[in-house]
Design a protein around this motif. Structure first.
Motif, PDB file in Angstrom:
ATOM      1  N   ASP A 213       0.944  -1.087  -0.041  1.00 47.94           N
ATOM      2  CA  ASP A 213       0.063   0.099  -0.083  1.00 47.94           C
ATOM      3  C   ASP A 213       0.950   1.040  -0.059  1.00 47.94           C
ATOM      4  OD1 ASP A 213      -1.809   1.999   0.534  1.00 47.94           O
ATOM      5  OD2 ASP A 213      -3.162   0.786   1.385  1.00 47.94           O
ATOM      6  N   ASP A 214       0.455   2.227  -0.762  1.00 47.44           N
ATOM      7  CA  ASP A 214       1.337   3.446  -0.908  1.00 47.44           C
ATOM      8  C   ASP A 214       1.048   4.353   0.298  1.00 47.44           C
ATOM      9  OD1 ASP A 214      -1.326   3.802  -2.139  1.00 47.44           O
ATOM     10  OD2 ASP A 214      -0.498   5.749  -2.823  1.00 47.44           O
ATOM     11  N   ASP A 215      -0.208   3.996   1.081  1.00 50.50           N
ATOM     12  CA  ASP A 215      -0.639   4.965   2.056  1.00 50.50           C
ATOM     13  C   ASP A 215       0.467   4.543   3.376  1.00 50.50           C
ATOM     14  OD1 ASP A 215      -2.692   7.089   3.027  1.00 50.50           O
ATOM     15  OD2 ASP A 215      -2.631   5.432   4.457  1.00 50.50           O
TER      16      ASP A 215
ATOM     17  N   SER B 138      -0.075   5.445   6.573  1.00 51.58           N
ATOM     18  CA  SER B 138      -0.759   5.065   7.783  1.00 51.58           C
ATOM     19  C   SER B 138      -1.092   3.595   7.584  1.00 51.58           C
ATOM     20  CB  SER B 138      -1.959   6.075   7.967  1.00 51.58           C
ATOM     21  OG  SER B 138      -2.819   5.736   6.954  1.00 51.58           O
ATOM     22  N   VAL B 139      -1.491   2.990   6.600  1.00 53.23           N
ATOM     23  CA  VAL B 139      -1.802   1.951   6.610  1.00 53.23           C
ATOM     24  C   VAL B 139      -0.575   0.693   6.848  1.00 53.23           C
ATOM     25  CG1 VAL B 139      -2.657  -0.090   4.913  1.00 53.23           C
ATOM     26  CG2 VAL B 139      -3.811   1.892   4.944  1.00 53.23           C
TER      27      VAL B 139
ATOM     28  N   GLU C 240       1.904   1.549   8.320  1.00 50.42           N
ATOM     29  CA  GLU C 240       2.217   1.678   9.761  1.00 50.42           C
ATOM     30  C   GLU C 240       1.306   0.789  10.641  1.00 50.42           C
ATOM     31  OE1 GLU C 240       4.224   6.025   9.976  1.00 50.42           O
ATOM     32  OE2 GLU C 240       2.091   5.734  11.106  1.00 50.42           O
ATOM     33  N   SER C 241       0.102   0.927  10.196  1.00 53.34           N
ATOM     34  CA  SER C 241      -0.976   0.401  11.126  1.00 53.34           C
ATOM     35  C   SER C 241      -1.336  -1.203  11.205  1.00 53.34           C
ATOM     36  CB  SER C 241      -2.324   0.971  11.372  1.00 53.34           C
ATOM     37  OG  SER C 241      -2.883   1.066   9.949  1.00 53.34           O
ATOM     38  N   LEU C 242      -1.514  -1.492   9.813  1.00 53.61           N
ATOM     39  CA  LEU C 242      -1.863  -2.979   9.380  1.00 53.61           C
ATOM     40  C   LEU C 242      -1.005  -3.962   9.732  1.00 53.61           C
ATOM     41  CD1 LEU C 242      -4.167  -4.144   8.479  1.00 53.61           C
ATOM     42  CD2 LEU C 242      -3.491  -3.945   5.940  1.00 53.61           C
TER      43      LEU C 242
ATOM     44  N   ASP D  91      -3.477  -2.983  -2.013  1.00 55.58           N
ATOM     45  CA  ASP D  91      -4.202  -1.574  -2.255  1.00 55.58           C
ATOM     46  C   ASP D  91      -4.518  -1.604  -3.869  1.00 55.58           C
ATOM     47  OD1 ASP D  91      -5.463   0.677  -1.890  1.00 55.58           O
ATOM     48  OD2 ASP D  91      -3.413   1.855  -2.188  1.00 55.58           O
TER      49      ASP D  91
ATOM     50  N   ALA E  10      -5.319   1.332  -5.548  1.00 56.33           N
ATOM     51  CA  ALA E  10      -4.921   2.401  -6.204  1.00 56.33           C
ATOM     52  C   ALA E  10      -3.600   2.665  -5.854  1.00 56.33           C
ATOM     53  CB  ALA E  10      -5.815   3.738  -6.188  1.00 56.33           C
TER      54      ALA E  10
ATOM     55  N   ALA F  65      -9.700   2.508  -0.822  1.00 57.15           N
ATOM     56  CA  ALA F  65     -10.603   3.560  -0.322  1.00 57.15           C
ATOM     57  C   ALA F  65     -11.556   4.197  -0.770  1.00 57.15           C
ATOM     58  CB  ALA F  65      -9.543   4.744   0.258  1.00 57.15           C
TER      59      ALA F  65
END
Lengths: 759, 121
Positions: free
Chosen positions: B11-13, B15-16, B18-20, B55, B57, B84
């Motif tokens: 995932d490029d995001d 926060s994902v 970090e959290s997942l 992810d 996109a 998302a």
């Protein structure tokens, strides 16, 4: 011809008769009757033989048979009984009577009383005949010549006719008294006769004393002496002028007719009653390039256009059956292969009982007329079609007579029955009451000033509907005085569609707003979901860490912090969205285009990402502020960015790159450019680009650009597009920078551009 | 904790990323996270990964494209998509192409667990 001979024989002062080949007499002249004392009827058939001396009859009949068999002339001396019972000697000349064409019609016998000579001969063996008494007794011009034609003696009628004495006549050349045209014939006939010793018979014109030429039948016969030698020639001139004149006129007329028929520049022909051709004039044959043999009968049909053959055949048969004159139009092939239209006009020639003997026809080249007709018909059809399609009718209005002529289409527009009389009253009745003053004004103007008119009015139709018509007319001087010629166009549909279009435009504008709102909403949802996802995942993790045995407190604290951070990120998104959609009316405030752009970029990230668009922002550091509505300007930037993204949807062979650049423009303006590397548009695209419905996008409505343009225009700016040197297009807008005395504060601007970081 | 099967997150995001992984580790899996499909493909754990949380996109290669690349190269890794954007069409496409599930962000722990259980059946 027979009656002509009979006249001649009647005039002969000597007994004469005519007979058929079998020797039966069918005519005797008065001299014969007078001499023999027999009646005309008694002489007919074999009756004439009663007047012949029985001793001479057999010889005569034998001679006659010989003559009939050979066709040669013959002569014989016979005795004929006088009415008083005594016999006298006659020289009987027998010969065929031929018509003009040389055919033997009958045979004749002419007698000459030679009793004195014969008796003298019988008494004294030789001597010349004394012709004087005979000659002088003839009631027609007659002359005696030598064997070579030298004039010996003339009678009184001759002197009288020519108005000359014997001596004068003798000194004249034949050309002095004979018509020049006839001279060769008569001289030829005479010299032949002199040579052969046989009679001659020609028709020739001889000049009377007053200079008038009259036709004569000239008969010349040799006069033989007792030894059968020709002693001299007797020439008789029988006046046949009265018969000859009409014939002459007829012949001349025929000659003229012949010449006329062959030279008139029309195709002339005649046909038999069965329709087959009997004659073609030279012009016809030359035209179709056929010989008479080829064309006669039904041969001429080869020159008829194949498409016309059936019609021609049927029409021709109908005319033949109708027994009346008729006409057929058909195409004829010229010798060079070109077909031209002809009018075949045909008249029957009837006999005295009214029966048709033959048909005379003339074929006239009507090709040019036909083509002109065709052209006229076509252009009339074009005009009618044109009027119908363009819903335009035309009219003329003669001011003096108030005569009004409508075209077909105008009848339709006014809802009048086709061809019904059009009056000013009927028109007035049809015009919408509110527009009557206008109509009256135009009519008054037409009668006074005579200006050209161009106006619109409404018609109130019987069903209550309203028609808008546009009238253009001009004054002109026609054949019947001054008149107005004009055109009336039914523009109802246009009027209605203009109104409809206005409504549609408004609808589309709001649709566009909704549309861009939809794009924005999806984008916002995406931006909010990302941090929310983090929040929920972190919270889940946090719970698990705390619930573990032993609890992982440190991990739980870290996770809780991240939860808080993601919560803030979500809140930031909402702040920006609120700023963007704060439902303010158009406001004027200081706007930093760079900040506005960054916010748009932030909101568009997810769309750009999913479309795999690489965005590069080249924002000028020291960007002057502008005065305007921040949200509206951001809508424009968003629109340009979305358009750019859309334009690169199909691009796979090169980077999908968008560059947003801000810069100073000339004349105290600033410029923002969005440059894509998409499919671009054709050279004609630019001018159409901002049309409401123009789009290069398959799914797009293209309306965004026109709204964007109106926003930029409200900011006293300009929105434009240019194709790149490479692939794609650059859209840019340029708006004036804010001047120092504009009534807004820097603080107001900065307060709304607080957040510039990426989402 | 490192003994569990390897689950990779792409995932490029941030926060994902970090959290997942933390949550997955709480579930008992080994986890590796990558910011892009390319990074994952270049890594040494393709063969080792038993499940891929992907992810949709991303800049560069998208999630769906990675799915295709893996299928073409014969890598039969169960994939759980996360996205998302609430786009049912994309979700249907992903499932049709053999994805275990496609979760819309934000998703709950239980939904994630259910998907992982399916993946590891």
């Amino acid at each position: 011809m027979q009656h002509e001979w009979n006249r001649i024989f009647d005039a002969l002062p000597v007994p004469a008769w005519t007979a058929l080949a079998d020797g039966c007499a069918d005519f005797v002249n008065p001299s014969w009757c007078e001499y023999t004392g027999l009646g005309f009827d008694e002489a007919l058939g074999q009756g004439w033989q009663m007047a012949i001396h029985p001793d001479d009859l057999s010889a005569l009949l034998a001679n006659w048979d010989a003559m009939v068999a050979t066709g040669a002339q013959g002569e014989l001396e016979v005795r004929m009984r006088h009415c008083e019972g005594n016999y006298r000697w006659f020289l009987l000349r027998m010969g065929p009577l031929t018509d003009a064409s040389g055919l033997v019609e009958q045979w004749c016998g002419i007698t000459t009383d030679i009793d004195e000579r014969k008796r003298a001969e019988l008494a004294a063996p030789a001597g010349l005949p004394d012709l004087r008494a005979t000659l002088d007794s003839m009631p027609v011009p007659a002359a005696v010549t030598t064997r070579s034609g030298k004039l010996l003696r003339i009678n009184q009628p001759t002197r009288q006719y020519f108005g000359k004495t014997f001596a004068q006549l003798k000194s004249l050349k034949p050309s002095d008294v004979v018509h020049p045209d006839d001279l060769p014939y008569i001289l030829g006939a005479q010299s032949k006769a002199y040579e052969s010793g046989s009679t001659y018979n020609v028709q020739s014109r001889h000049r009377r004393s007053d200079g008038v030429y009259r036709w004569f039948n000239v008969i010349g016969m040799p006069w033989r002496d007792g030894h059968g030698e020709i002693a001299c020639w007797l020439h008789l001139l029988i006046d046949i002028d009265d018969q000859r004149r009409p014939e002459e006129a007829l012949r001349t007329a025929e000659r003229n007719l012949h010449a006329t028929i062959h030279t008139i520049p029309a195709l002339v022909w005649s046909a038999r009653t069965d329709g087959s051709a009997e004659f073609f004039n030279q012009h016809y044959l030359d035209y179709v390039g056929l010989s008479a043999e080829q064309a006669l009968g039904w041969g001429w049909m080869v020159a008829v256009h194949p498409d016309d053959v059936d019609n021609l055949t049927v029409s021709w048969r109908l005319i033949l059956a109708s027994h009346e004159p008729g006409e057929i139009e058909t195409r004829l092939r010229r010798c060079d292969g070109e077909y031209r239209w002809f009018l075949f006009r045909v008249n029957p020639l009837r006999n005295e009982y009214g029966g048709i003997v033959r048909w005379y026809g003339i074929s006239i080249d009507i090709d040019d007329r036909k083509r002109a007709d065709e052209k006229l018909r076509r252009s009339e059809a074009f005009l009618a079609d044109g009027q119908r399609i363009s819903l335009t009718g035309s009219f003329s209005w003669c001011l003096d007579s108030d005569e009004i002529v409508f075209s077909e289409e105008l009848y339709r527009i006014f809802g009048f029955a086709q061809g019904s009389a059009v009056t000013l009253e009927r028109i007035t009745d049809r015009v919408h009451p509110d527009d009557l003053p206008l109509l009256t004004e135009k009519r008054i103007d037409a009668r006074t000033a005579g200006n050209d008119h161009d106006y619109e009015m409404r018609l109130l139709m019987p069903n209550g509907s309203i028609k808008h018509v546009h009238i253009v007319s001009h004054s002109t001087r026609g054949r019947y005085g001054r008149e107005y010629l004009g055109a009336v166009q039914d523009v109802t549909q246009r009027r209605n569609s203009e109104e409809t279009l206005g409504v549609l435009r408004a609808e589309l504008a709001s649709m566009a707003k909704i549309n861009s709102l939809g794009v924005l909403t999806a984008s916002i949802a995406h931006e909010v979901n990302q941090p929310l996802s983090g929040v929920i995942t972190n919270a889940s993790t946090c719970l698990r860490q705390l619930a573990a045995d032993p609890p992982c407190i440190e991990g739980a604290i870290d996770t809780a912090r991240r939860t808080i951070r993601d919560g803030h990120r979500a809140a930031d998104v909402m702040t920006r969205v609120r700023a963007l959609f704060s439902n303010k009316a158009t406001v004027s405030e200081w706007v930093n285009l760079n900040d506005a752009t960054r916010e748009v970029i932030a909101l568009s990230q997810s769309t750009l990402k999913s479309s795999r668009v690489m965005l590069k922002a080249e924002l000028l550091d020291d960007m002057p502020l502008v005065m305007g509505d921040r949200v509206q300007l951001q809508q424009v930037i968003l629109n340009l960015l979305m358009n750019a993204t859309e334009a690169m949807r199909e691009v796979d062979d090169r980077p999908r790159q968008v560059v947003i650049r801000t810069e100073r423009d000339t004349g105290d303006r600033v410029r923002l450019t969005v440059r894509d590397s998409g499919v671009g548009f054709g050279p004609k695209g630019v001018s159409k680009l901002f049309d409401t419905f123009y789009t290069t996008k398959d799914g797009g409505m293209g309306i965004g650009l026109s709204i964007s343009q109106s926003i930029i225009e409200r900011h006293r700016g300009r929105l434009w597009a240019v194709p790149n040197d490479g692939p794609g297009v650059s859209f840019w807008f340029s708006i004036p920078r804010a001047s120092k005395d504009e009534p807004a504060t820097q603080a107001a601007a900065t307060s709304t551009t607080r957040s510039t970081g990426p989402l | 904790m490192t003994a569990g099967p390897l689950v990779t997150v792409v995932d490029d995001d941030e926060s994902v990323r970090e959290s997942l992984p933390d949550l997955l580790m709480e579930f008992g899996y080994s986890v590796r996270a990558f910011p892009s499909a390319e990074a994952f493909l270049n890594s040494d754990c393709i063969g080792a990964a038993r499940c891929l949380i992907l992810d949709m996109a991303m800049p560069g290669m998208s999630g769906l494209e990675l799915q295709q690349v893996l299928a073409q190269s014969g890598r039969d890794i169960p994939i759980v998509f996360i996205t998302a954007s609430r786009d049912e069409t994309i979700r249907a496409l992903a499932l049709k192409r053999g994805a275990v599930d496609c979760l819309f962000k934000p998703f709950s722990e239980s939904v994630l667990l259910a998907a992982l259980n399916t993946a590891f059946q």
